[in-house]
Each structure stands twice: as structure tokens, then as C-alpha cells.
Design a protein around this motif. Structure first.
Motif, short mmCIF file in Angstrom:
data_model
loop_
_atom_site.label_atom_id
_atom_site.label_comp_id
_atom_site.label_asym_id
_atom_site.label_seq_id
_atom_site.Cartn_x
_atom_site.Cartn_y
_atom_site.Cartn_z
N LEU A 215 0.54 -1.75 -0.16
CA LEU A 215 0.14 0.10 0.00
C LEU A 215 1.55 1.40 0.34
O LEU A 215 2.45 1.40 0.51
CB LEU A 215 -0.72 -0.36 1.66
N ILE A 216 0.10 2.51 -0.47
CA ILE A 216 1.09 3.70 -0.41
C ILE A 216 -0.13 4.63 0.24
O ILE A 216 -0.79 4.87 -0.33
CB ILE A 216 2.16 3.87 -1.85
N LEU A 245 2.79 -0.83 3.66
CA LEU A 245 2.78 0.30 3.79
C LEU A 245 4.00 1.30 3.83
O LEU A 245 4.73 1.34 4.59
CB LEU A 245 1.78 1.52 5.06
N VAL A 246 3.78 1.70 2.63
CA VAL A 246 4.89 3.86 2.73
C VAL A 246 3.86 4.72 2.91
O VAL A 246 2.90 4.30 1.82
CB VAL A 246 5.54 2.82 1.67
N ILE A 247 4.57 5.33 3.04
CA ILE A 247 3.32 6.50 3.67
C ILE A 247 5.12 8.21 2.66
O ILE A 247 5.64 8.10 3.22
CB ILE A 247 3.09 7.11 4.63
N VAL A 248 4.14 8.23 1.88
CA VAL A 248 5.87 8.98 1.42
C VAL A 248 4.86 11.37 1.61
O VAL A 248 3.74 11.51 0.77
CB VAL A 248 5.41 9.12 -0.61
N GLY A 249 5.55 11.36 2.47
CA GLY A 249 5.02 12.87 2.97
C GLY A 249 6.19 13.78 4.10
O GLY A 249 6.91 13.50 4.34
N GLN A 250 4.92 14.80 3.95
CA GLN A 250 6.23 15.81 5.04
C GLN A 250 5.00 16.77 5.87
O GLN A 250 4.28 16.95 5.26
CB GLN A 250 7.59 16.55 4.24
N ALA A 286 2.31 0.72 -6.19
CA ALA A 286 1.24 0.20 -5.10
C ALA A 286 0.48 -1.05 -6.08
O ALA A 286 0.55 -1.19 -6.86
CB ALA A 286 1.41 1.12 -4.47
N ASP A 287 0.09 -1.34 -5.07
CA ASP A 287 -0.88 -2.51 -5.36
C ASP A 287 -2.22 -1.87 -4.92
O ASP A 287 -3.14 -2.09 -5.85
CB ASP A 287 -1.04 -3.53 -4.50
N ALA A 303 -6.86 11.12 -7.79
CA ALA A 303 -6.69 11.30 -8.39
C ALA A 303 -5.05 11.24 -9.61
O ALA A 303 -5.48 10.12 -10.72
CB ALA A 303 -6.79 12.76 -9.20
N GLU A 304 -3.99 10.83 -9.41
CA GLU A 304 -2.68 10.16 -9.67
C GLU A 304 -2.53 9.43 -9.61
O GLU A 304 -2.44 7.79 -10.43
CB GLU A 304 -1.69 10.86 -9.40
N ALA A 305 -3.41 8.28 -8.59
CA ALA A 305 -3.19 7.10 -8.08
C ALA A 305 -3.91 6.43 -9.28
O ALA A 305 -4.41 5.12 -10.12
CB ALA A 305 -3.43 6.43 -6.85
#
Length: 384
Positions: A215-216, A245-250, A286-287, A303-305
Motif C-alpha cells: 500500500l502507498i 505500507l509506505v507513506i510519502v510526505g512531510q 503500489a498495489d 486522482a494520480e493513483a
């Protein structure tokens, strides 16, 4: 068409509003329009951004809670600058004080309020809905609803990027609501960018084999994004299947989220990937994308996913919910970690098969929005 965007929450330090402004300054002139962004700042500046595109800042106080921002503090100066610029149409990008200021401007120029924020969902509903029904909260915040209704009467358009927000505002008595979904960057996101080697690497970082599911999560690390709830949901779902799970952000809530993760080796908190090509590859690998915020006015990440062929697991309220339609994902009861975990397992056990309905591009968004504005101006001239 001369468009002036009175943009109270523009900051040169970044963010979604800055990205949207930069897109408008590029695409608007290419479509034959003259674009001025009128923002608060430390002093008066005119910054040319290209032919028929500029950023003007008016001297304004710093916002006390976040010094990266300013706010319009001189209504007379704002009106004088609008008089000088003589726009064909005025946009306002915030439903707060600046919208009321522009609403009081003595001119018959058409006006549009673009709802880049949903304060009721971001604050009132999120804070009080565990204790009170939404109807009770709305009654307690009747003063803000009256403010929105006043803006609906003062503005020719109240532009919403999600169907849920438009319908909720219209049901609440806000006039002139219209739907104009935002767009994604063209020719960037695609299922073809899926990288199996990168997926293996990310799963390995989550201490999981290639056979596990990945998951992302993408977004700012802030309270309204509900990352602790997403961490709990994924931890619960991983009891039934191998799941990373990977979380992308700051953002300012990083330590709070790290505390919630509590050393779980299957959840990794990454920084922002600023290389857009690399980000598109990361997303496509990602799945599924999982999202927790029910206060999105559009939800660019979902939307991008969707454009990347990645199904979404999103709350049933707010702009994110629009992106689960057409078989592109599942919704769950907003604010519930248990419901999010159940939706995650349901989707991963029976993943939807693309191709998914594609969101519009940024170019398409502005073409439709500006065509709507031109129609307003033509009708105003015909009536005159």
C-alpha cells in the motif's frame, strides 16, 4: 479575458495553492487570457511570470500562526488595486475574509469563489462528529453557513472540485455552486510505469517478501490527513495478510505518526519524492493507495493513483470519494480505522481490474473553467 485571482493563501514556500497558481499562470496565457495573481506579501511587488502573466503582492501582515503566510489586512488597498487592474473577472481562492472583501468591492465585474478549502470538514466535522451528528454540528456553525450563503449571493460562481462538496453546499443553501474537477499533470502518470524491481525493494524495506501486498499513502503529514488512523487500519489488516505500507510526505506531525507506527517493521515513513518521474513510478508500483482525509476538496493523490492504474481505498466523504467511482476503488466510513481495514482486505482480496476512468488533465480543467467564465461575461454584457 483579464482574470485577477485574489489569492490569500499563496506562499512562495510551496504547497498545493502555489502549484495551482503556477499552472494557471502558464496555461491561462496559452489559452489567450491575461492572468494576474494578487496575493498578500511584505511589500508591493509586480513579478512578471511571462507574457500576460504576473504575480502582484500587496503589503500585508504576516499570519500569526504560520509566518510563511500573509493575510489581506487593508480592504481599501485591495479595492484600489482591483480598480487599477480592471479585470473582466475576479477569482477568490479562499472562503474567509478576503472573499468578503472582494464581495464588497463596488463593481459589476463577475466574480468566482474557488473552494480550495473545506473548513467544515477539515475542522468542525473532524473535531466534533464523534460526539455530535453532522446536522447538529451544522446548526452550531450556522454563523459560518450564513457566511457561505452570503458569498453564494455575492459571487456568480462557487467553484467546487468534488461532487460531494458541491452537493453539500447547494443543499445548505449556497447559491451558484458548480463542479469543475481539478486535473492532473498530462503524460506523467500511467500503469506502464509500474516497476516490479522497485516494488520488491519497497516491500523488502517493509521486511516483507515480494508475495506480500504493498500500500502507498501520499500527502502532507498533518492532523486532517488522519495518518495515525491509517497506520492503525493497516496494522489491523496485516493480521489477515502480509501487508506493507509506505507513506510519502512531510509535515509537522511526523513525530506523532512515528509514535503511532511504534517500530512496526511493515510500515515505512518516507520523505517527499520531488522528482516527478520517480514519483509517478513509485505510485504505479503500489498495489493500492490508501487515504484517510475526508476534508479533501479534490484529492490529487487519489486522482494520480487512478491515472496510474492503482486502485484507491478512501473515505466516503470529501473529494477523495469521487476517485473510487467507476470501479477504481472502495470507500469506507470516514474516520473509522476498522472500516478502513475491512475495505483494505476486501479490495486486496478482489482487486479491481482497469482501465479505470481517467481524470481530466490540468489543461482540460482550465479550458472548462475559463469557458465557464467567458460565458458569465458574455451573459453579463448581453444583459447590460
Amino acid at each position: 479575458m483579464r482574470i485577477v485571482d485574489v489569492c490569500a493563501f499563496y506562499t512562495p514556500h510551496g504547497g498545493g495553492v502555489k502549484t495551482y497558481v503556477e499552472q494557471k499562470l502558464k496555461i491561462g496565457p496559452a489559452l489567450g487570457h491575461d492572468i494576474t495573481i494578487l496575493a498578500p506579501g511584505d511589500d508591493y511587488q509586480v513579478i512578471e511570470k511571462g507574457p500576460n502573466a504576473r504575480l502582484i503582492t500587496l503589503p500585508s501582515p504576516r499570519f500569526p500562526l504560520d509566518r510563511k503566510y500573509w493575510y489581506f489586512g487593508d480592504e481599501a488597498a485591495l479595492h484600489a488595486e482591483l480598480d487599477r487592474l480592471q479585470p473582466d473577472l475576479v477569482e477568490v481562492s479562499s472562503p474567509w475574509r478576503s472573499a468578503s472583501m472582494v464581495g464588497r468591492w463596488q463593481s459589476d465585474t463577475p466574480r468566482a469563489l474557488v473552494m480550495h478549502a473545506d473548513p467544515l470538514s477539515a475542522y468542525a466535522y473532524r473535531w466534533f462528529q464523534p460526539l455530535l451528528s453532522r446536522e447538529t454540528i451544522d446548526r452550531r456553525f450556522e454563523r459560518f453557513w450564513n457566511h457561505l450563503r452570503d458569498l453564494g449571493r455575492q459571487y456568480d460562481r462557487v467553484v467546487c472540485a468534488s461532487g460531494e462538496l458541491r452537493d453539500r453546499l447547494a443543499k445548505g443553501g449556497v447559491a451558484n455552486t458548480v463542479l469543475h474537477p481539478m486535473g492532473i499533470e498530462a503524460n506523467l502518470f500511467s500503469p506502464a510505469k509500474r516497476d516490479c524491481a522497485l516494488r520488491r525493494k519497497l516491500l523488502a524495506a517493509c521486511a516483507l517478501p515480494e508475495s506480500a501486498r504493498l500500500l502507498i499513502g501520499v500527502g502532507r503529514l498533518s492532523a486532517e490527513k488522519r495518518w495515525p488512523m491509517i497506520v492503525d487500519a493497516v496494522a489491523a489488516a496485516s493480521q489477515s495478510m502480509p501487508l506493507g505500507l509506505v507513506i510519502v510526505g512531510q509535515g509537522g506531525h511526523r513525530k506523532r505518526i512515528e509514535k503511532q507506527i511504534q517500530g512496526n517493521p511493515h510500515i515505512r515513513l518516507l520523505g517527499v519524492e520531488k522528482d516527478r518521474q520517480k514519483f509517478a513510478t513509485l505510485l504505479a508500483s503500489a498495489d493500492a493507495l490508501i487515504h484517510g482525509c475526508e476534508a479533501e476538496t479534490f484529492c490529487m493523490a487519489a486522482a494520480e493513483a487512478r491515472a496510474s492504474g492503482v486502485p484507491v481505498i478512501v473515505p466516503d466523504r470529501g473529494g477523495a470519494a469521487d476517485h473510487a467511482r467507476g470501479g477504481a476503488g472502495l470507500t469506507y466510513r470516514a474516520g473509522s480505522a476498522l472500516a478502513a481495514a475491512q475495505a483494505t482486505l476486501k479490495l486486496l482480496h478482489n482487486p479491481p481490474r482497469g482501465p479505470f476512468p481517467l481524470p481530466t488533465t490540468t489543461q482540460g480543467h482550465f479550458e472548462a473553467l475559463f469557458a465557464d467564465y467567458e460565458g458569465l461575461i458574455q451573459r453579463r454584457h448581453a444583459a447590460a
